[in-house]
Design a protein around this motif. Structure first.
Motif, PDB file in Angstrom:
ATOM      1  N   ALA A  84       1.001  -1.127   0.081  1.00  0.00           N
ATOM      2  CA  ALA A  84      -0.009   0.035   0.151  1.00  0.00           C
ATOM      3  C   ALA A  84       0.930   1.151  -0.005  1.00  0.00           C
ATOM      4  O   ALA A  84       1.992   1.197   0.475  1.00  0.00           O
ATOM      5  N   LEU A  85       0.339   2.343  -0.614  1.00  0.00           N
ATOM      6  CA  LEU A  85       0.966   3.608  -0.696  1.00  0.00           C
ATOM      7  C   LEU A  85       0.222   4.727   0.016  1.00  0.00           C
ATOM      8  O   LEU A  85      -0.886   4.857  -0.579  1.00  0.00           O
ATOM      9  N   PRO A  86       0.542   5.294   1.019  1.00  0.00           N
ATOM     10  CA  PRO A  86      -0.293   6.121   1.720  1.00  0.00           C
ATOM     11  C   PRO A  86      -0.316   7.521   1.066  1.00  0.00           C
ATOM     12  O   PRO A  86       0.693   8.148   0.571  1.00  0.00           O
ATOM     13  N   MET A  87      -1.378   8.223   0.968  1.00  0.00           N
ATOM     14  CA  MET A  87      -1.491   9.599   0.635  1.00  0.00           C
ATOM     15  C   MET A  87      -2.555  10.145   1.621  1.00  0.00           C
ATOM     16  O   MET A  87      -2.896   9.793   2.734  1.00  0.00           O
ATOM     17  N   ASN A  88      -3.218  11.259   1.313  1.00  0.00           N
ATOM     18  CA  ASN A  88      -4.068  12.179   1.941  1.00  0.00           C
ATOM     19  C   ASN A  88      -5.557  11.893   1.541  1.00  0.00           C
ATOM     20  O   ASN A  88      -6.586  11.677   2.526  1.00  0.00           O
ATOM     21  N   THR A  89      -5.850  12.386   0.419  1.00  0.00           N
ATOM     22  CA  THR A  89      -7.232  12.375   0.016  1.00  0.00           C
ATOM     23  C   THR A  89      -7.580  11.213  -1.281  1.00  0.00           C
ATOM     24  O   THR A  89      -6.524  10.656  -1.713  1.00  0.00           O
ATOM     25  N   GLY A  90      -8.754  11.177  -1.510  1.00  0.00           N
ATOM     26  CA  GLY A  90      -9.162   9.879  -2.252  1.00  0.00           C
ATOM     27  C   GLY A  90      -8.511  10.298  -3.435  1.00  0.00           C
ATOM     28  O   GLY A  90      -8.116   9.532  -4.448  1.00  0.00           O
TER      29      GLY A  90
END
Length: 409
Positions: free
Chosen positions: A97-103
């Protein structure tokens, strides 16, 4: 006009058209305005507040982590990111998984991954990769993503858009098969179109998409920003058909309604295209968001919110479908993800939402003809019964006042 509404209208860009209510507090399935009036939340911030407002376990996780460490950037390891990624990968069946902030950011991440995979793994000539999406989709509002939209307003005045983006009809396997070329990298699809009006495809559609994509070596990427994490009665909406996509996009409810966090998840072969410096985000994977997201996932599983959504959603739908009103064209949904399509001969969905608000229930229209009902997953049957009484009374009152519009008849 309320002075707080006037203040926002004066200083905010007019890119939203809110209902005329000023909210100041939330708890569970309820919201209160500045005048002390209580409302039932049937919007859940577009499904982001699945765990209810001010969920005690989430608040505890937020406060505890905020007192320890909030942000370092991914320049360093923290003790919060790894445990979250392990839990969500095992829960979803994905490898990484690669984390970001918004969809929206997670969708952009998926598009970048798909293109690079196409060049490095599939062998598509440089600069020629194509991404397919569906008409009626909503994947976000960045330049690239609105280039995939079929909604005129989302595109008007914002072009030119990147090349290699194509839209095909939703719920049409023949259209998908016909659109695929040797340059096709990925098919991006919502298992249920939320912003499109709670549009549910025919049984077997997603399974058919998976089979077609597999046969043509095309990545199937499911956007579950709205439908994921229990909203439709399963942890993931794609699980209703036993589909394991090549890529998965999560957001909204992942942050427990407290703060933004999103993820692009994929199998090893897809995620391995990224190298240090290829992609990133200052706030992506920050310890505060990770602590809250991990607790949100544990609540989802331990309190059986998906199962609750399936059971109560089925009850809610059955009761709503018994409602007889000339204003209603159709009721559709899955789990606690429900849309009431309004007959435009009588009125618009906005007017219905305004009437519901006056009776103590908050929701928001989509595409002018659909009222969406997506309460926090912690809602009880007793609370749903109250909502049903409110909805029935609202439609009865409106039907007495309105006559079909001659202009649209």
């Amino acid at each position: 006009m309320n002075p707080i509404i006037e203040l926002e209208k004066r200083y905010s860009a007019h890119n939203y058209h809110p209902l005329p209510v000023v909210l100041t507090r939330g708890e569970g399935v309820y919201l209160w305005d500045t005048e002390g009036n209580r409302y039932m939340d049937m919007m859940s911030a577009y499904s982001a507040v699945g765990h209810g407002h001010a969920n005690p376990r989430l608040i505890h996780a937020l406060v505890g982590q905020a007192q320890r460490l909030t942000l370092t950037s991914r320049a360093f390891y923290t003790d919060r990111l790894g445990p979250l990624l392990e839990y969500v990968c095992e829960l979803s069946g994905q490898d990484r998984a690669l984390p970001m902030n918004t969809g929206t950011e997670a969708v952009e991440t998926a598009l970048k991954a798909a293109r690079k995979w196409a060049y490095q793994v599939k062998g598509v000539p440089a600069g020629q990769a194509e991404i397919l999406a569906c008409e009626g989709n909503f994947h976000g509002r960045t330049i690239a993503i609105v280039g995939l939209s079929s909604e005129a307003q989302y595109q008007q005045g914002f072009g030119p858009f990147p090349s290699g983006l194509k839209c095909i009809p939703y719920n049409d396997l023949e259209a998908l098969e016909a659109a695929i070329t040797p340059r096709t990298a990925a098919f991006l699809v919502e298992p249920i179109q939320g912003e499109g009006g709670i549009i549910i495809p025919g049984r077997g559609y997603l399974q058919g998409c998976a089979e077609i994509c597999r046969r043509h070596d095309v990545l199937l990427i499911c956007d579950e920003v709205q439908t994921g994490l229990g909203r439709t009665g399963k942890v993931l909406a794609c699980q209703h058909e036993g589909v394991q996509p090549d890529g998965l996009i999560l957001g909204k409810a992942l942050g427990g309604g407290l703060l933004p966090i999103s993820l692009f998840l994929a199998r090893e072969e897809v995620m391995d295209v990224f190298r240090p410096g290829d992609h990133g985000s200052t706030f992506g994977g920050n310890p505060l968001a990770c602590a809250v997201a991990l607790e949100a996932l544990k609540i989802l599983v331990e309190e059986q919110l998906s199962e609750r959504s399936a059971e109560l959603g089925d009850y809610f739908l059955r009761q709503l479908r018994q409602l007889r009103s000339s204003l209603i064209r159709e009721v559709r949904g899955q789990g606690l993800f429900i849309g009431i399509e309004i007959n435009p001969r009588w009125t618009k969905a906005r007017a219905v939402c305004e009437a519901l608000m006056k009776n103590g229930l908050l929701s928001k229209e989509t595409h002018e003809v659909v009222v969406r009902l997506a309460p926090p997953l912690i809602i009880t049957q007793k609370q749903i019964d109250w909502a049903l009484e409110c909805i029935i009374q609202t439609f009865q009152d409106l039907e007495e006042k309105l006559q079909p519009s001659e202009a649209s008849s």
